[in-house]
Motif scaffolding. Structure first.
Motif, short mmCIF file in Angstrom:
data_model
loop_
_atom_site.label_atom_id
_atom_site.label_comp_id
_atom_site.label_asym_id
_atom_site.label_seq_id
_atom_site.Cartn_x
_atom_site.Cartn_y
_atom_site.Cartn_z
N ILE A 127 14.33 44.23 60.98
CA ILE A 127 14.10 45.17 59.88
C ILE A 127 12.61 45.51 59.94
CG2 ILE A 127 14.09 45.48 57.39
CD1 ILE A 127 16.36 43.39 57.28
N GLY A 129 9.04 46.45 59.06
CA GLY A 129 8.33 46.12 57.83
C GLY A 129 7.31 47.12 57.37
N GLN A 137 10.71 46.76 47.62
CA GLN A 137 11.20 45.44 48.05
C GLN A 137 12.69 45.30 47.82
OE1 GLN A 137 8.92 43.52 49.57
NE2 GLN A 137 10.55 42.18 50.18
N TYR A 140 14.85 46.33 50.76
CA TYR A 140 14.94 45.34 51.84
C TYR A 140 15.95 44.24 51.47
CZ TYR A 140 10.82 47.48 53.94
OH TYR A 140 9.95 48.36 54.52
N TYR A 156 12.19 40.26 60.66
CA TYR A 156 11.45 41.23 59.87
C TYR A 156 10.11 41.48 60.54
CZ TYR A 156 8.76 43.18 55.99
OH TYR A 156 7.97 43.97 55.21
#
Length: 169
Positions: A127, A129, A137, A140, A156
């Motif tokens: 993922i 960042g 947030q 995510y 991440y």
């Protein structure tokens, strides 16, 4: 002669990067603060409030994402937010109550809920960042909840410096 350091993660062809920024919905974001329609910024007078609603130019919110809030400590009855929302509905793409961050979180939750994650089944996923657009947030967190049950590995960050989050055993 020193050996060359090879980044095996960055060179892994089975690694897929998921960048939430790629799914950022375009459109204006507007905070609609109802404090300006309150008496002394604190008291909602129904007759005056309804007058503001009826005289306001709602067309300016066309194709925009709107977060309705009240930035003062006033106690606002629930119908006030509903009345404003009702007037925004013909024009705005989406209306929420809260901050811009709440608006972004809800927009991303809608996208993540409708997304087909089948191509990520049993894959190694990073993922991404760093984002240039406002990715909250909460987005995510919603993404991890969708990916973790299906992926082999979840990280991440960037391929060159990722943080491991999950690995199926």
């Amino acid at each position: 002669m020193a050996e060359e350091i090879v980044n095996r993660v960055a060179n892994n062809k089975n690694l897929i990067t998921f960048d939430l920024e790629d799914y950022y919905p375009s459109g204006n974001r507007i905070v609609f603060d109802i404090k300006d329609w309150l008496f002394e910024g604190l008291i909602l007078r129904e007759k005056d409030f309804r007058k503001h609603v009826s005289e306001h130019n709602w067309e300016q919110y066309k194709n925009s994402y709107v977060a309705i809030t009240c930035s003062t400590d006033a106690i606002i009855p629930g119908w006030a937010f509903l009345l404003v929302t009702s007037s925004l509905m013909p024009f705005a793409k989406k209306v929420v109550t809260g901050s811009l961050e709440m608006l972004e979180t809800i927009l991303y939750n809608d996208i993540i809920t409708d997304f087909d994650f089948s191509e990520y089944q049993d894959k190694l996923v990073i993922i991404k960042g760093c984002a240039n657009k406002p990715v909250p947030q909460g987005a995510y967190i919603a993404l991890i909840q969708k990916l973790q049950p299906i992926v082999k590995s979840l990280m991440y960050g960037e391929a060159c410096s990722s943080v491991p989050l999950y690995k199926r055993k």
